[in-house]
Design a protein around this motif. Structure first.
Motif, PDB file in Angstrom:
ATOM      1  N   LEU A 100       0.820  -1.206   0.000  1.00 55.58           N
ATOM      2  CA  LEU A 100       0.000   0.000   0.000  1.00 55.58           C
ATOM      3  C   LEU A 100       0.856   1.259   0.000  1.00 55.58           C
ATOM      4  O   LEU A 100       0.543   2.240  -0.699  1.00 55.58           O
ATOM      5  CB  LEU A 100      -0.939  -0.001   1.215  1.00 55.58           C
ATOM      6  CG  LEU A 100      -1.849   1.216   1.371  1.00 55.58           C
ATOM      7  CD1 LEU A 100      -2.750   1.386   0.151  1.00 55.58           C
ATOM      8  CD2 LEU A 100      -2.696   1.098   2.634  1.00 55.58           C
ATOM      9  N   ILE A 101       1.942   1.254   0.761  1.00 53.04           N
ATOM     10  CA  ILE A 101       2.803   2.456   0.813  1.00 53.04           C
ATOM     11  C   ILE A 101       3.938   2.381  -0.200  1.00 53.04           C
ATOM     12  O   ILE A 101       4.873   3.185  -0.170  1.00 53.04           O
ATOM     13  CB  ILE A 101       3.364   2.679   2.231  1.00 53.04           C
ATOM     14  CG1 ILE A 101       4.159   1.468   2.715  1.00 53.04           C
ATOM     15  CG2 ILE A 101       2.239   3.012   3.202  1.00 53.04           C
ATOM     16  CD1 ILE A 101       4.803   1.666   4.087  1.00 53.04           C
ATOM     17  N   MET A 102       3.867   1.389  -1.091  1.00 48.09           N
ATOM     18  CA  MET A 102       4.782   1.252  -2.227  1.00 48.09           C
ATOM     19  C   MET A 102       6.240   1.177  -1.811  1.00 48.09           C
ATOM     20  O   MET A 102       7.107   1.872  -2.354  1.00 48.09           O
ATOM     21  CB  MET A 102       4.551   2.375  -3.241  1.00 48.09           C
ATOM     22  CG  MET A 102       3.176   2.304  -3.898  1.00 48.09           C
ATOM     23  SD  MET A 102       2.870   3.566  -5.139  1.00 48.09           S
ATOM     24  CE  MET A 102       2.643   5.014  -4.101  1.00 48.09           C
ATOM     25  N   LEU A 103       6.546   0.340  -0.830  1.00 47.11           N
ATOM     26  CA  LEU A 103       7.936   0.114  -0.442  1.00 47.11           C
ATOM     27  C   LEU A 103       8.675  -0.577  -1.584  1.00 47.11           C
ATOM     28  O   LEU A 103       8.115  -1.466  -2.242  1.00 47.11           O
ATOM     29  CB  LEU A 103       8.018  -0.763   0.807  1.00 47.11           C
ATOM     30  CG  LEU A 103       7.622  -0.129   2.140  1.00 47.11           C
ATOM     31  CD1 LEU A 103       7.734  -1.156   3.258  1.00 47.11           C
ATOM     32  CD2 LEU A 103       8.500   1.078   2.455  1.00 47.11           C
ATOM     33  N   PRO A 104       9.928  -0.221  -1.829  1.00 49.56           N
ATOM     34  CA  PRO A 104      10.713  -0.932  -2.838  1.00 49.56           C
ATOM     35  C   PRO A 104      10.810  -2.419  -2.497  1.00 49.56           C
ATOM     36  O   PRO A 104      10.839  -2.793  -1.315  1.00 49.56           O
ATOM     37  CB  PRO A 104      12.090  -0.258  -2.764  1.00 49.56           C
ATOM     38  CG  PRO A 104      11.831   1.080  -2.156  1.00 49.56           C
ATOM     39  CD  PRO A 104      10.680   0.889  -1.222  1.00 49.56           C
ATOM     40  N   GLU A 105      10.879  -3.256  -3.517  1.00 46.75           N
ATOM     41  CA  GLU A 105      10.846  -4.700  -3.296  1.00 46.75           C
ATOM     42  C   GLU A 105      11.999  -5.173  -2.427  1.00 46.75           C
ATOM     43  O   GLU A 105      11.815  -6.020  -1.543  1.00 46.75           O
ATOM     44  CB  GLU A 105      10.867  -5.424  -4.644  1.00 46.75           C
ATOM     45  CG  GLU A 105      10.614  -6.914  -4.517  1.00 46.75           C
ATOM     46  CD  GLU A 105      10.406  -7.585  -5.857  1.00 46.75           C
ATOM     47  OE1 GLU A 105      10.538  -8.811  -5.929  1.00 46.75           O
ATOM     48  OE2 GLU A 105      10.107  -6.860  -6.832  1.00 46.75           O
ATOM     49  N   SER A 106      13.188  -4.632  -2.660  1.00 44.07           N
ATOM     50  CA  SER A 106      14.347  -5.073  -1.865  1.00 44.07           C
ATOM     51  C   SER A 106      14.171  -4.703  -0.389  1.00 44.07           C
ATOM     52  O   SER A 106      14.491  -5.496   0.505  1.00 44.07           O
ATOM     53  CB  SER A 106      15.629  -4.440  -2.408  1.00 44.07           C
ATOM     54  OG  SER A 106      15.530  -3.014  -2.388  1.00 44.07           O
ATOM     55  N   GLU A 107      13.653  -3.518  -0.117  1.00 45.76           N
ATOM     56  CA  GLU A 107      13.426  -3.095   1.264  1.00 45.76           C
ATOM     57  C   GLU A 107      12.338  -3.942   1.914  1.00 45.76           C
ATOM     58  O   GLU A 107      12.441  -4.323   3.089  1.00 45.76           O
ATOM     59  CB  GLU A 107      13.025  -1.617   1.288  1.00 45.76           C
ATOM     60  CG  GLU A 107      12.836  -1.061   2.696  1.00 45.76           C
ATOM     61  CD  GLU A 107      12.454   0.407   2.701  1.00 45.76           C
ATOM     62  OE1 GLU A 107      12.048   0.902   3.775  1.00 45.76           O
ATOM     63  OE2 GLU A 107      12.555   1.060   1.632  1.00 45.76           O
TER      64      GLU A 107
END
Length: 614
Positions: free
Chosen positions: A84-91
Motif C-alpha cells: 500500500l505504501i509502495m515500499l521498494p521490493e528489496s526493502e
C-alpha cells in the motif's frame, strides 16, 4: 440451520466485497479463495501452532453489540501494508525477513483493516435485517500458542463464528484471512461448541472433488477425465427409509379436476415460452441501445410468494415498477443488483472505463446513470409488451413508471409495504455484458395477471387426463432434451433422491442404478418447480447436465436457496477448474463425471449422505 445458511451467504458476499475494495485501494489484485465457515471457541482460534499474527480488534455497533477481530499472519500484514505504501521490493524483503512490523506498516495495514470492516458493514446494511456496523479498533501482535484461554486477552472466551479464506496478492500465495465474529449477537450460539465443526459444503466440495487438481496451475485449464482402472468404492449399506415416512397414496382425481389442471399447464407453458422469449429479445434490443453485446441467460420461471422471493432476492437491488396494462391492473417489478444498474446506465452515457469502474465500486447511482438505466428498463418493458401483443390471447402490457433502491432482507414479507404480499410468478436470468458477469435479472409479476393463480395445482404432479402417454425410459435416446412443461415420473412413494436434468438418457440411467441400490428417485426437468418437491424427506439431489452451463447453475441456485440441508451433486461430461469452482459457488457439494459408473454413483451417495448425517 436456515439462519446459519443465510448468514454464510452474507459472509460470502462480504468476501467478494473485501476482495474488490482492497484491490482498488492497493492498485494490485488481491484474491480471496473459497471461504470456510464454522463455529469456533477461543481455544480453536489459537490452538494451531504457527508464527506471530496481527490481531485487529473490531466491535459491533448498532442494534447488536459484541466484539470480534480480524487475524492475519504478520508477514502477510507486512506485505500487504508495504504494498500500500509502495515500499521498494528489496526493502520489503528485508523487512519481511526481520518481521519488522513498524509503526508506518501498522498504520498502513490499519487502513486495510478499515476497508475490511467497512466492507462487512456495507454488506450487513444490505443483507442483514438489523442495523449493525463492524468498527475497526486497535491492533496488536500476538503469538497464538502463548494466548491464555482463561483470560480476557486478547479477546473474550466466548463462542465465535469464523470465516477463513486464503489470500493471493498479485499472483503470490499468502496465508489466510480470518474474520472472527461473536456468535451470540447473530443468533448463532445454539450450535456453537468448543469442538470444531466439520467444513461447510463449499470447502468440503472443493476438498472432495478437486484433490486431483490441487497442485495444478491456474492456466492452462485442463479437463477432468475419468481415471482408468480406478478402484471401486467399498460396498455400503443401503439406507432404507422408515416405513412411517412413506407418503399416503394420492386420492383419485376427477375428470373435471384433471381437465382443469391440463388447462393450467397449457397456460403455464404459454407464459413460460413468452417470458423466456422476452429475455432473448431484450438481448437484441438492449445490445443495440448500448452498442455492446448483452446476454441474458434464462435460468427459469416459478411461482413464488412475496416471502419466498425476498428470501432468495440477494443484496441491495434497483427495483423498477412497471404498471400492468390490459385485462389486469396492478404492478410488475424488475429487479437487478444496484451495481448492475449503475454499470448499464454508465455504459449508455459512455462514461470512460476508469470512471465507470470507480462509479460502480462506489455504488454511485447518480442522476445521469439513473436516467440512462431508466431507458434500458423502458426497452425491456417494451419488449415484453410487444411479445404478449403478438402471441398472447389476452391483453397484457408493461409500462415503466419509477425506480427505487430496495434492500430485500429489510422488506416485511407479510405486509403490503414496497409491493403487495400476494402470489407471484418469477422469471429469472443471468446477465452478461461484453462477457462481464453482472448478476441476476428478476422479473416479478402477479400470478393473477398471467392467469396463473392456480399454478400451484401442478405441483401435485398428477397426470392430466387425456395427456399422451410418455415413452418408456429405455426408449429415450441419450442426450435427448427433456419435456419442458410438467413434473415427470412421480413415484407412488415419496422419493429419497431428486434428479434435475436436461439429459434424459443419462438421468434415466442413473435413476435405474439408484433404484437398484434401493432408493426411490424422481426425475425433473430444469423448468420444473423446485419449492414444492424439495422437502425434508429428500436425502440428496443430483443436477445432471448435458454440459455444465448457466442454465444448470441457475437450477443449482434455486435448490440451494431453499435453505434445506440437502447435498447437491453436479454431474456433467467434462469439468474444468473454473466450472468446478462455479458449481461449488452456486451450491454444489460434489462433482460427478458422466457417463457415471455404478461405483462412482455409490461413492457419491456414501460420501454425501455421511456428510449430511454429520
Amino acid at each position: 440451520m436456515k439462519a446459519k445458511e443465510r448468514f454464510d451467504k452474507i459472509l460470502f458476499s462480504c468476501r467478494d466485497r473485501i476482495q474488490e475494495e482492497v484491490s482498488a485501494l492497493l492498485g494490485k489484485p488481491i484474491k480471496l479463495g473459497e471461504p470456510e465457515f464454522r463455529h469456533a471457541s477461543k481455544e480453536d482460534l489459537f490452538s494451531e501452532p504457527g508464527g506471530k499474527e496481527v490481531l485487529i480488534h473490531a466491535s459491533l455497533e448498532g442494534e447488536l453489540q459484541g466484539n470480534g477481530c480480524v487475524l492475519v499472519g504478520i508477514k502477510d500484514a507486512i506485505l500487504i501494508g508495504g504494498t500500500l505504501i509502495m515500499l521498494p521490493e528489496s526493502e520489503l524483503e528485508n523487512i519481511l525477513s526481520e518481521q519488522d512490523y513498524s509503526e508506518e506498516l501498522q498504520d498502513s495495514f490499519g487502513e486495510i483493516a478499515n476497508i475490511i470492516c467497512g466492507s462487512v458493514t456495507m454488506t450487513l446494511e444490505e443483507q442483514y435485517p438489523k442495523n449493525v456496523r463492524l468498527v475497526r479498533r486497535e491492533q496488536e501482535v500476538i503469538v497464538p500458542v502463548k494466548v491464555v484461554i482463561e483470560s480476557d486477552q486478547p479477546i473474550l472466551d466466548v463462542p465465535y463464528y469464523l470465516m477463513t479464506t486464503p489470500m493471493q496478492l498479485d499472483g503470490h500465495e499468502l496465508g489466510s484471512l480470518r474474520l472472527v465474529l461473536p456468535a451470540s449477537p447473530f443468533g448463532l450460539e445454539s450450535s456453537a461448541s468448543g469442538a470444531e465443526d466439520p467444513p461447510e459444503p463449499v470447502a468440503a466440495a472443493k476438498a472432495a472433488t478437486m484433490s486431483r487438481e490441487a497442485a495444478a496451475p491456474e492456466e492452462p485449464v485442463g479437463v477432468l477425465e475419468r481415471v482408468a482402472g480406478q478402484a471401486p468404492a467399498e460396498p455400503v449399506e443401503v439406507l432404507q427409509r422408515p416405513v412411517e415416512e412413506q407418503a399416503p397414496s394420492q386420492p383419485p382425481v376427477s375428470g373435471e379436476q384433471a381437465a382443469f389442471r391440463q388447462q393450467v399447464a397449457r397456460q403455464k407453458e404459454l407464459v413460460d415460452n413468452l417470458l423466456q422469449g422476452g429475455m432473448a429479445k431484450m438481448c437484441e434490443e438492449v445490445s443495440a441501445l448500448l452498442g455492446g453485446n448483452l446476454k441474458v441467460v434464462f435460468t427459469g420461471n416459478n411461482a413464488a410468494s412475496k416471502g419466498e422471493f425476498l428470501d432468495q432476492a440477494g443484496g441491495k437491488q434497483i427495483m423498477t415498477r412497471m404498471e400492468i396494462k390490459g385485462d389486469h391492473r396492478g404492478e410488475a417489478y424488475l429487479f437487478v443488483e444496484d451495481k448492475t444498474a449503475i454499470y448499464l446506465g454508465g455504459t449508455l452515457i459512455m462514461l470512460p472505463e476508469v470512471e465507470l469502474e470507480e462509479t460502480v465500486r462506489s455504488e454511485d447511482f447518480g442522476e445521469d446513470a439513473h436516467d440512462a438505466y431508466g431507458e434500458v428498463t423502458n426497452i425491456i418493458a417494451g419488449v415484453y409488451t410487444a411479445l404478449f401483443e403478438e402471441q398472447y390471447s389476452g391483453k397484457f402490457g408493461l409500462v415503466k413508471t419509477s425506480m427505487e433502491q430496495v434492500v430485500p432482507i429489510k422488506i416485511d414479507p407479510d405486509a403490503d409495504e414496497v409491493f403487495p404480499a400476494q402470489p407471484y410468478y418469477l422469471s429469472t436470468g443471468s446477465i452478461q455484458y461484453n462477457d462481464r458477469e453482472l448478476g441476476r435479472l428478476q422479473l416479478l409479476i402477479p400470478a393473477s395477471a398471467l392467469a396463473l393463480e392456480d399454478v400451484h395445482l401442478l405441483d401435485e404432479a398428477i397426470e392430466p387426463a387425456g395427456e399422451p402417454k410418455r415413452e418408456s425410459p429405455a426408449a429415450a435416446p441419450a442426450g435427448k432434451p427433456a419435456a419442458p412443461s410438467h413434473l415427470r415420473d412421480q413415484p407412488e412413494e415419496s422419493p429419497d433422491i431428486l434428479l434435475f436434468t436436461d439429459d434424459d438418457g443419462e438421468a434415466e440411467r442413473i435413476a435405474e442404478l439408484l433404484a437398484a441400490m434401493g432408493y426411490i428417485c424422481r426425475i425433473l426437468h430444469f423448468k420444473d418447480p423446485v419449492h414444492s418437491v424439495l422437502t425434508p424427506r429428500i436425502r440428496i439431489a443430483f443436477l445432471i447436465m448435458r454440459e455444465a452451463s448457466e442454465l444448470g447453475f441457475g437450477v443449482a441456485i434455486k435448490i440451494s436457496s431453499e435453505g434445506l440441508p440437502v447435498p447437491l451433486v453436479a454431474a456433467g461430461p467434462a469439468w474444468t477448474r473454473t466450472l468446478v469452482l462455479k458449481a461449488v459457488k452456486y451450491g454444489a457439494c460434489d462433482i460427478l463425471i458422466t457417463p457415471a459408473s455404478p461405483e462412482d454413483i455409490r461413492e457419491k451417495i456414501e460420501v454425501n449422505l455421511v456428510r449430511k448425517a454429520a
